[in-house]
Design an enzyme around this catalytic site. Structure first.
Site, short mmCIF file in Angstrom:
data_model
loop_
_atom_site.label_atom_id
_atom_site.label_comp_id
_atom_site.label_asym_id
_atom_site.label_seq_id
_atom_site.Cartn_x
_atom_site.Cartn_y
_atom_site.Cartn_z
N THR A 14 0.83 -1.21 0.00
CA THR A 14 0.00 0.00 0.00
C THR A 14 0.87 1.26 0.00
OG1 THR A 14 -1.46 -1.26 1.43
CG2 THR A 14 -1.95 1.07 1.23
N VAL A 117 6.41 6.85 12.61
CA VAL A 117 5.59 7.23 13.77
C VAL A 117 4.53 8.24 13.35
CG1 VAL A 117 5.58 8.23 16.09
CG2 VAL A 117 7.55 6.90 15.32
N LYS A 190 6.36 2.47 18.12
CA LYS A 190 6.38 3.92 17.87
C LYS A 190 6.75 4.67 19.14
CE LYS A 190 2.94 3.51 14.20
NZ LYS A 190 1.51 3.38 13.91
N1 HSE Z 1 -0.89 0.15 11.06
C1 HSE Z 1 -0.49 1.46 11.41
C2 HSE Z 1 -1.65 2.16 12.08
C3 HSE Z 1 -0.07 2.21 10.18
O1 HSE Z 1 -2.75 1.64 12.09
O2 HSE Z 1 -1.44 3.21 12.65
C4 HSE Z 1 0.80 3.37 10.48
O3 HSE Z 1 1.94 3.03 11.16
#
Ligand code: HSE
Length: 408
Positions: A14, A117, A190
């Site tokens: 994506t 992040v 993160k």
């Molecule tokens: N899977 C992550 C989220 C994408 O839902 O925030 C961004 O890091």
């Protein structure tokens, strides 16, 4: 660098596909801003392409392949060989930050990870570059778009957890394996990165304690709705005393008026607190292909333009073993004399102070919703273990943290 910068892309998912499209659309603008025109030298997917060939043909490597294997090997090799690397891979940076920084130093290359992040929000830049000289006390916020989307849609549209998760996957918010999103590991990675940058302390992923949203029930959301509270998955990194930091991820009720309460859907928001700035809140799209790709492109512009952001770790802070939180406790119990007394006795022995109690009758049973004052998490958890063993309990106790702090 010559006037053309060759960009090798790892990943066709994506974000990879969105980034390639954006880079091609914006090449002219990047040239104006950064002084050289980026050109895609090739795209490697997990199944197709040869990394050595791509590396030889590239000045910059953009890693959007996800996971740590083979991303770690590719990124380390690229850095060692003097190629700047831009990555959106939070697990890679959180788990192998030290190695990556060493490789970047060895190769004299830059490593940028803004998109790792909070998606499109330039939080890394702000914490690392703008607030570099300010002693940050606390960085916290909503750093996973998938879980925020799920909680929002369960509460707003009455979707089931499964329906909301499926939609988050369809929109491209979730990781390839959404277990990391819903279980809190994505947010934990993160927060480890943010904590390292904010405090200059070597916070490893293992230092972050995390819970996800899998245990949240429609009852919890109904309770939140009834009292006008919001339920969010929060990441919190804060100083504890002079020598420690605590980094955690947990679901949490927020009172109205809290700046994070209105953040809905796949949006993220990060707050930074420091004495001189009081607090700053940054919010925006935290997930999604084009949104994340825009943060990646910002980093590509930075590496073409110069600069050298790395983790600078010079503080002696260690990880705190305990912190204080306020809790909500939901109990389903047999409705008979002595039940409430026994529960409050256990809480009292652990020095947990009850702030409010609401009891609702349900035939022979009763539902107790209690909110505690701030308390040591350890003491609360030890009381909870004892409460869980009480014979008059109808189902396992459920607890969720509460933040009552008012912001004006
Ligand atoms: N899977 C992550 C989220 C994408 O839902 O925030 C961004 O890091």
């Amino acid at each position: 660098m010559s006037d053309e910068v060759l960009v090798g892309i790892l990943g066709k998912g994506t974000v990879g596909a969105a980034f390639k499209e954006l880079l091609e659309q914006r090449a002219g603008m990047v040239e104006e801003v950064a002084g050289a025109r980026p050109k895609v030298s090739g795209v490697l997917s997990r199944k197709r392409g040869d990394f050595d060939e791509l590396l030889a043909a590239s000045d910059v490597i953009v890693e959007l392949i996800g996971g740590t294997d083979p991303a770690r090997e590719y990124v380390i090799r690229a850095l060692r060989e003097g190629r700047h690397v831009v990555t959106a891979n939070k697990q890679l940076v959180a788990q192998h930050g030290d190695e990556l920084v060493a490789a970047a130093k060895e190769g004299g290359a830059q490593l940028r990870f803004e998109a790792a992040v909070a998606g499109a929000i330039p939080v890394i830049r702000v914490v690392q570059e703008s607030l570099g000289a300010i002693p940050i006390e606390k960085v916290f916020g909503i750093v996973n778009g998938t879980t925020n989307y799920i909680l929002t849609e369960m509460s707003r549209a009455g979707l089931s957890y499964e329906q909301a998760l499926e939609q988050a996957q369809d929109f491209g918010y979730a990781e390839a394996d959404p277990t990391d999103d819903v279980g809190g590991a994505d947010a934990a990675a993160k927060m480890a990165i943010l904590a390292r940058l904010a405090f200059g302390a070597p916070v490893a992923l293992d230092d972050v304690s995390y819970e996800g949203i899998e245990q949240i029930s429609p009852d919890d959301l109904a309770y939140a709705k009834e009292l006008g509270l919001s339920l969010k998955l929060l990441g919190v990194a804060e100083r504890v005393g002079d020598r420690q930091v605590s980094v955690r991820v947990f679901p949490c009720f927020l009172y109205p008026g809290h700046p994070l309460a209105p953040i809905e859907g796949p949006f993220n928001a990060v707050m930074v607190e420091a004495p001189t700035i009081t607090e700053i809140t940054m919010s925006g799209p935290g997930a999604g292909g084009p949104e994340t790709a825009s943060a990646v492109l910002g980093d590509v512009v930075s590496v073409i333009g110069g600069g050298s952001p790395l983790f600078e770790e010079n503080s002696k802070l260690t990880i705190a073993k305990d912190t204080e939180s306020a809790f909500y406790l939901h109990l389903e119990v047999e409705d008979r004399p002595g039940v409430l007394a026994k529960i409050t006795e256990i809480l009292g022995e652990a020095e947990v102070s009850v702030r409010s109690v609401v009891q609702r009758g349900m035939g022979d049973d009763a539902r107790l919703v209690m909110v505690m004052h701030e308390v040591s998490e350890r003491r609360f958890q030890s009381a909870l273990k004892k409460i869980a063993k009480l014979r008059f309990l109808r189902s396992p106790p459920r607890s969720i943290r509460v933040i009552e702090e008012e912001f004006v």
